[in-house]
Write an enzyme that holds these catalytic residues in place. Structure first.
Site, PDB file in Angstrom:
ATOM      1  N   THR A  25      43.475  44.428  39.381  1.00 57.31           N
ATOM      2  CA  THR A  25      44.251  43.665  38.409  1.00 57.31           C
ATOM      3  C   THR A  25      44.582  44.535  37.200  1.00 57.31           C
ATOM      4  O   THR A  25      45.694  44.516  36.680  1.00 57.31           O
ATOM      5  CB  THR A  25      43.471  42.405  37.993  1.00 57.31           C
ATOM      6  OG1 THR A  25      43.188  41.650  39.176  1.00 57.31           O
ATOM      7  CG2 THR A  25      44.274  41.545  37.035  1.00 57.31           C
ATOM      8  N   ASP A  47      49.521  40.143  42.564  1.00 55.99           N
ATOM      9  CA  ASP A  47      48.057  40.270  42.568  1.00 55.99           C
ATOM     10  C   ASP A  47      47.505  39.382  43.690  1.00 55.99           C
ATOM     11  O   ASP A  47      48.172  38.451  44.122  1.00 55.99           O
ATOM     12  CB  ASP A  47      47.491  39.811  41.204  1.00 55.99           C
ATOM     13  CG  ASP A  47      46.062  40.310  40.967  1.00 55.99           C
ATOM     14  OD1 ASP A  47      45.511  41.007  41.843  1.00 55.99           O
ATOM     15  OD2 ASP A  47      45.499  40.003  39.891  1.00 55.99           O
ATOM     16  N   GLU A  48      46.300  39.652  44.155  1.00 52.42           N
ATOM     17  CA  GLU A  48      45.659  38.858  45.216  1.00 52.42           C
ATOM     18  C   GLU A  48      46.594  38.727  46.420  1.00 52.42           C
ATOM     19  O   GLU A  48      46.761  37.651  46.993  1.00 52.42           O
ATOM     20  CB  GLU A  48      45.290  37.449  44.714  1.00 52.42           C
ATOM     21  CG  GLU A  48      44.500  37.420  43.412  1.00 52.42           C
ATOM     22  CD  GLU A  48      43.016  37.652  43.609  1.00 52.42           C
ATOM     23  OE1 GLU A  48      42.577  37.892  44.740  1.00 52.42           O
ATOM     24  OE2 GLU A  48      42.301  37.606  42.587  1.00 52.42           O
ATOM     25  N   GLN A  71      38.596  39.633  50.559  1.00 54.02           N
ATOM     26  CA  GLN A  71      38.618  38.480  49.662  1.00 54.02           C
ATOM     27  C   GLN A  71      39.681  37.461  50.054  1.00 54.02           C
ATOM     28  O   GLN A  71      40.117  36.655  49.234  1.00 54.02           O
ATOM     29  CB  GLN A  71      38.836  38.923  48.217  1.00 54.02           C
ATOM     30  CG  GLN A  71      37.671  39.731  47.679  1.00 54.02           C
ATOM     31  CD  GLN A  71      37.824  39.999  46.196  1.00 54.02           C
ATOM     32  OE1 GLN A  71      37.735  39.110  45.372  1.00 54.02           O
ATOM     33  NE2 GLN A  71      38.074  41.245  45.851  1.00 54.02           N
ATOM     34  N   ARG A  87      31.505  38.236  41.564  1.00 60.06           N
ATOM     35  CA  ARG A  87      31.905  37.792  40.222  1.00 60.06           C
ATOM     36  C   ARG A  87      30.869  38.215  39.194  1.00 60.06           C
ATOM     37  O   ARG A  87      31.110  38.213  38.000  1.00 60.06           O
ATOM     38  CB  ARG A  87      32.049  36.251  40.142  1.00 60.06           C
ATOM     39  CG  ARG A  87      33.078  35.586  41.046  1.00 60.06           C
ATOM     40  CD  ARG A  87      34.422  36.225  40.960  1.00 60.06           C
ATOM     41  NE  ARG A  87      34.592  37.184  42.045  1.00 60.06           N
ATOM     42  CZ  ARG A  87      35.490  38.169  42.018  1.00 60.06           C
ATOM     43  NH1 ARG A  87      36.278  38.334  41.000  1.00 60.06           N
ATOM     44  NH2 ARG A  87      35.588  38.993  43.032  1.00 60.06           N
TER      45      ARG A  87
END
Ligand code: ATP
Ligand code: MG
Length: 735
Positions: free
Chosen positions: A43, A227-228, A258, A611
Site C-alpha cells: 500500500t 490495491d488488494e 490474502q 495485522r
C-alpha cells in the site's frame, strides 16, 4: 521554485523506501504487478507511485484513478498522498470500485437509462425487495430461499451476465431462476433503484456500450492503480481492462495469500492473468516485512505454508523477534471476554493507547459478549461492521422518507414507511396497492395515488391521501434547506421521532438518540471530491447506502477496535486478539467440507495474524453459546499449525482440573490437565461447575482468584449475572 521543492519531496519520499520498493515506485511507464506478502509495503508503494507520477512524471492528478478496498482506506490514502506532495490533491479520484462506479453513474445517468435521482439499495434492502417480489409472483410456497436468490442474482451480475444472456439454460429450475432475475431487474429499473452489483455492471456497460464515453475516460485516466488486487472479481477486472485499453498504465498490488473474498466472486486467477492481458508487465516482489515482530511473522509464514495452492514467497524481517504468541484456553465465551478485557486493562496501565488494540473475530455475532465486558470495564470500543449505523431500523426509516421525498417511484422506500409509524394503512391495503402496481406496471406511489381516488373505502382512502400529501409537502418543504435541516425536518414531520419517543425502554431511547445522531451526521457530512457536484441530499443518501456496505468512514476515536477478520484487511495494530479460535467457528464449519474452502479460511487466518505488530493473542473457548445454542469445540487447527516454540500457553490463575490446549499436540492433544494444588481443589470446586447460592440462585463458576482466605470465585448466575464472591463465605452448594 515549486518544481524544485517538488523534486526534493520526491527524492525524500523515495529515500523512505527499500530498493525493491523504489524499483516498483519508479518503474518505467508500463504495467506493474507488485506481488508481495503482508506488511511488505504494498500500500505504501502504491501511494508513493501516485506521488512519483505527479512529481517526477508531471502527471496531472486528473489522470489518476486509484482503487482501494474501503472508504476508510481511500481517505487515508488521500491524506498520505497530500502529505508527500505537501499540498492538497484535488481532482484526484481515490475510491472503492463501488464508489467510483457510483460517481460515473451519477454523471452519466442518462446514458445508462437511470433516473437522475436513482437510489442505491444496500444488501438488506435488496433482500426485502426480493422477498416482496417472490411473494408478489406467488413463489412464497416454493422452496426458494430469498438469500440464495440474492446471491444468485449478484453472482450473475458479478460475472457480467444479464438475464437475456442466462435465460437459455437447459435446466428448468435454472431457467425459472433466470426468469425471476429478469423480472427482478425490470422491477428495479422501474423503481429507479440500483443494487450494489448493479452499480458495477452498469458502470461496465456505460463503457462497453458507449465507445466515445470509454474513449474519453481512457484518455483521462492514464494511470490506474489498484490495491488488494487479489480480491477483484470478474466484473471489476473486466472493467479495469476496459479502462486500461491499449494505452493505460495499470499498477496493481496484491498478495495471493490474502485472497479472502472468493465467496463473493473474487478470483485469484486475475493475478496470473494480469501478465498475459498486459504485455510488458513488470513484476516486482517485496520480501521484507516492516510490520510485525519476527515471532508473529514466523507464525504467519508457518501457517500459510499449509496451503497447497499458492504462488509461494519468502517474507522476512530484521526487526526484533518479540514476545511469543499467547494462547488462552477459556472455559467459555464469557471467560474469554473477561480475559481479553483484563489484558486490555494491562495494556492501558502500561501506557498503551486503546485504538492500538484490535479484537478480531470470524463472525459479527461474536462481538456482543466482548461489548458487554468492555462496557462493564468502562473501556470505550468501536465495532467496525456488524449492524452499522446506517443499517439500523430507525435510520433506514428516516432515510426512506428522505428518499421518497426526493424520488416518488422508490418502491423500496415507500414499502418500508407507508405505515411506519402506523397511520391506518393495514397490510391488506398495502397488498392491494402492490397488486394494482403490478397489474398496471406502475410504481407503488402511483398505484397508491390511483387507489386513493377510487378503489379504497373512505377511511383507508383518507389515510393513503394523508400519507401522499405528507410526502409531497416534505418534498417541497425541504427544498432549499441545508442538508441537516432537511434531515431534521423529516424526522419531526414523519413523526418518527415522536413515535420512538413513546417507547420508554432503553431500546427506544437509543433509537431516539440515533435519529438525532443522523441530523449530526448530516451536519458533519462532507461529500468529498468524488461527489461534490451532486445535490447534498443525493450525495448523503448514496453515502449512507455505500457505507452500509463496507463499514463506516468516521474517525476512529481513542477506543478499542472490534471487527471481523475480513474487515481488518490492510490494517495494522500493535496489539491484536484473535478470538474464537475453534474448529467449526474458525475455520468455519461450512469450509470444512472442501479443501479450497479450508484454504480460504487459512488465508483469512493469515490476514488476521499479520495485522499484529507487537503482540498477538489467540483465544479459544471450551464451550460457547452462540446464536442461542451451546457448542463444545476443539481449538482451531490453525493454532496447531503454528510451531510450539512460538507459542506460550497462558495458564489459568489457579491450576485446576480443566481441559487445556497443549501446543504441539494439535487438536487431538487437548486433554484435561490435572495440576491439583491450591485452594480450589481443597474447596472442591472447579471451573464450569454448576453451583447454587443462597441468595443468587443457580450459576456456573467461571473464574478463581487469590489464595487461602482471600480466595475469590466468580460465578455467572442465571438471574443476576456475574458476581465475584469470597469463597470462604459464599457457601456454594455443588449441583
Ligand atoms: P497488507 O498486505 O497487510 O495490505 P502492505 O503490504 O500493504 O500490507 P503496508 O501497509 O504498505 O503493507 O506497510 C506495512 C507497514 O510497514 C506500514 O506501517 C508501513 O508504513 C511500513 N513500511 C513499509 N515499507 C517501509 C519502509 N521501507 N520503511 C519503513 N517502514 C515501512
Ligand atoms: Mg496494504
Amino acid at each position: 521554485m515549486i518544481a524544485d521543492q517538488q523534486s526534493r519531496n520526491s527524492g525524500a519520499a523515495l529515500a523512505e523506501l527499500n530498493p525493491q520498493q523504489q524499483e516498483a515506485v519508479s518503474a518505467p511507464l508500463d504495467p506493474v504487478l507488485v506481488l508481495a506478502g503482508a506488511g511488505s509495503g504494498k500500500t505504501r508503494v502504491l501511494i508513493h507511485r501516485i506521488a512519483w507520477l505527479m512529481l517526477e512524471k508531471g502527471a496531472s492528478p486528473y489522470s489518476v484513478l486509484a482503487v482501494t478496498f474501503t472508504n476508510k482506506a481511500a481517505a487515508e490514502m488521500r491524506a498520505r498522498i497530500e502529505h508527500i506532495l505537501g499540498m492538497p490533491s484535488t481532482r484526484l479520484w481515490v475510491g472503492t470500485f463501488h464508489g467510483i462506479a457510483h460517481r460515473l453513474l451519477r454523471t452519466h445517468w442518462q446514458d445508462v437509462g437511470l433516473p437522475q435521482a436513482f437510489q442505491i439499495m444496500d444488501s438488506d434492502d435488496q433482500l426485502r425487495f426480493i422477498k416482496r417480489l417472490l411473494k408478489n409472483l406467488g413463489y412464497e410456497d416454493s422452496n426458494w430461499d430469498p438469500k440464495e436468490v440474492r446471491s444468485y442474482i449478484n453472482h450473475q451480475k458479478n460475472e457480467v451476465r444479464r438475464p437475456t444472456g442466462t435465460l437459455q439454460s437447459e435446466d428448468p429450475a435454472r431457467r425459472q431462476l433466470n426468469e425471476f432475475y429478469r423480472v427482478y431487474q425490470e422491477t428495479c429499473d422501474r423503481a429507479g433503484v440500483v443494487d450494489f452489483a448493479e452499480l458495477l455492471l452498469r458502470a461496465y456497460e456505460l463503457w462497453s456500450d458507449n465507445p466515445e464515453i470509454l474513449a474519453h475516460y481512457q484518455q483521462r485516466f492514464k494511470y490506474l492503480l489498484v490495491d488488494e488486487f487479489q480480491d477483484t472479481n470478474t466484473i471489476q477486472y473486466r472493467w479495469m481492462r476496459l479502462l486500461a485499453g491499449q494505452q493505460g498504465i495499470p499498477f496493481v498490488v496484491g498478495d495471493d495469500d490474502q485472497s479472502i473474498y472468493r465467496w463473493r466472486g473474487a478470483r485469484i486467477e486475475h493475478i496470473y492473468r494480469f501478465e498475459k492481458d498486459f504485455p510488458r508487465t513488470r513484476i516486482v516482489r517485496l520480501e521484507q516485512n516492516y510490520r510485525s515482530t519476527g515471532t508473529i511473522l514466523a507464525a504467519a509464514n508457518a501457517l500459510i505454508a499449509n496451503n497447497q495452492s499458492r504462488m509461494g514467497k519468502n517474507l522476512w524481517t530484521d526487526g526484533k523477534s518479540g514476545a511469543p504468541i499467547r494462547v488462552y484456553s477459556a472455559y467459555n465465551e464469557r471467560d474469554e471476554a473477561e480475559f481479553v478485557t483484563s489484558r486490555i486493562r494491562d495494556w492501558e496501565a502500561q501506557g498503551g493507547v486503546r485504538s492500538e488494540v484490535a479484537i478480531l473475530y470470524r463472525s459479527n455475532a461474536q462481538s456482543r459478549v466482548f461489548e458487554e465486558y468492555l462496557i462493564n470495564a468502562r473501556i470505550p470500543y468501536r465495532v467496525y461492521g456488524g449492524l452499522r449505523f446506517f443499517e439500523r431500523a430507525e435510520i433506514k426509516d428516516a432515510l426512506a422518507y428522505l428518499r421518497l421525498a426526493l424520488h416518488r417511484d422508490d418502491d423500496t422506500a415507500l414499502d418500508r414507511i407507508i405505515n411506519v409509524p402506523t397511520r391506518g394503512i393495514g397490510a391488506k391495503s398495502v397488498d392491494r396497492i402492490r397488486e394494482h402496481a403490478k397489474a398496471h406496471s406502475m410504481s407503488l406511489w402511483r398505484a397508491a395515488a390511483e387507489l386513493s381516488k377510487n378503489g379504497f373505502a373512505a377511511r383507508t382512502a383518507n389515510a393513503v391521501r394523508a400519507f401522499l400529501e405528507l410526502i409531497r409537502s416534505m418534498g417541497s418543504a425541504i427544498e432549499g434547506l441545508e442538508l441537516h435541516e432537511q434531515v431534521d425536518h423529516v424526522i419531526y414531520n414523519s413523526t418518527l421521532l415522536a413515535h420512538y419517543e413513546k417507547d420508554v425502554t432503553e431500546k427506544g431511547e437509543a433509537r431516539v438518540e440515533n435519529l438525532h445522531e443522523l441530523v449530526n451526521a448530516a451536519r458533519g457530512f462532507d461529500p468529498g471530491e468524488m461527489e461534490e457536484d451532486l445535490p447534498p441530499l443525493v450525495a448523503f443518501l448514496a453515502h449512507a447506502s455505500l457505507e452500509s456496505g463496507e463499514g463506516q468512514g468516521a474517525v476512529w476515536e481513542d477506543c478499542v477496535q472490534m471487527m471481523t477478520m475480513h474487515s481488518a484487511k490492510g490494517l495494522e495494530f500493535p496489539l491484536v486478539f484473535m478470538v474464537g479460535m475453534e474448529d467449526g467457528l474458525f475455520p468455519h464449519q461450512r469450509s470444512l467440507q472442501d479443501a479450497s474452502g479450508l484454504e480460504e479460511e487459512r488465508r483469512l487466518c493469515y490476514v488476521g495474524a499479520t495485522r499484529a505488530m507487537q503482540q498477538l493473542y489467540m483465544t479459544h473457548a471450551e464451550q460457547r453459546r452462540l446464536h442461542g445454542t451451546d457448542s463444545y469445540s476443539q481449538p482451531s487447527r490453525f493454532i496447531g499449525e503454528i510451531p510450539d516454540e512460538l507459542l506460550e500457553e497462558i495458564r489459568p490463575q489457579i491450576h485446576v482440573s480443566r481441559p487445556v490446549y497443549r501446543p504441539g499436540q494439535g487438536s487431538a492433544g487437548k486433554r484435561a490437565k490435572a495440576a491439583g494444588f491450591g485452594a480450589t481443589q481443597q474447596a472442591g470446586y472447579r471451573l464450569g461447575q454448576r453451583v447454587q447460592h443462597g441468595k443468587f440462585g443457580e450459576g456456573v463458576i467461571l473464574n478463581f482468584a487469590g489464595q487461602g482466605a482471600q480466595a475469590r470465585v466468580q460465578v455467572n448466575f442465571e438471574s443476576v449475572g456475574m458476581k465475584e464472591l469470597v469463597l470462604a463465605y459464599a457457601n456454594l452448594e455443588v449441583l
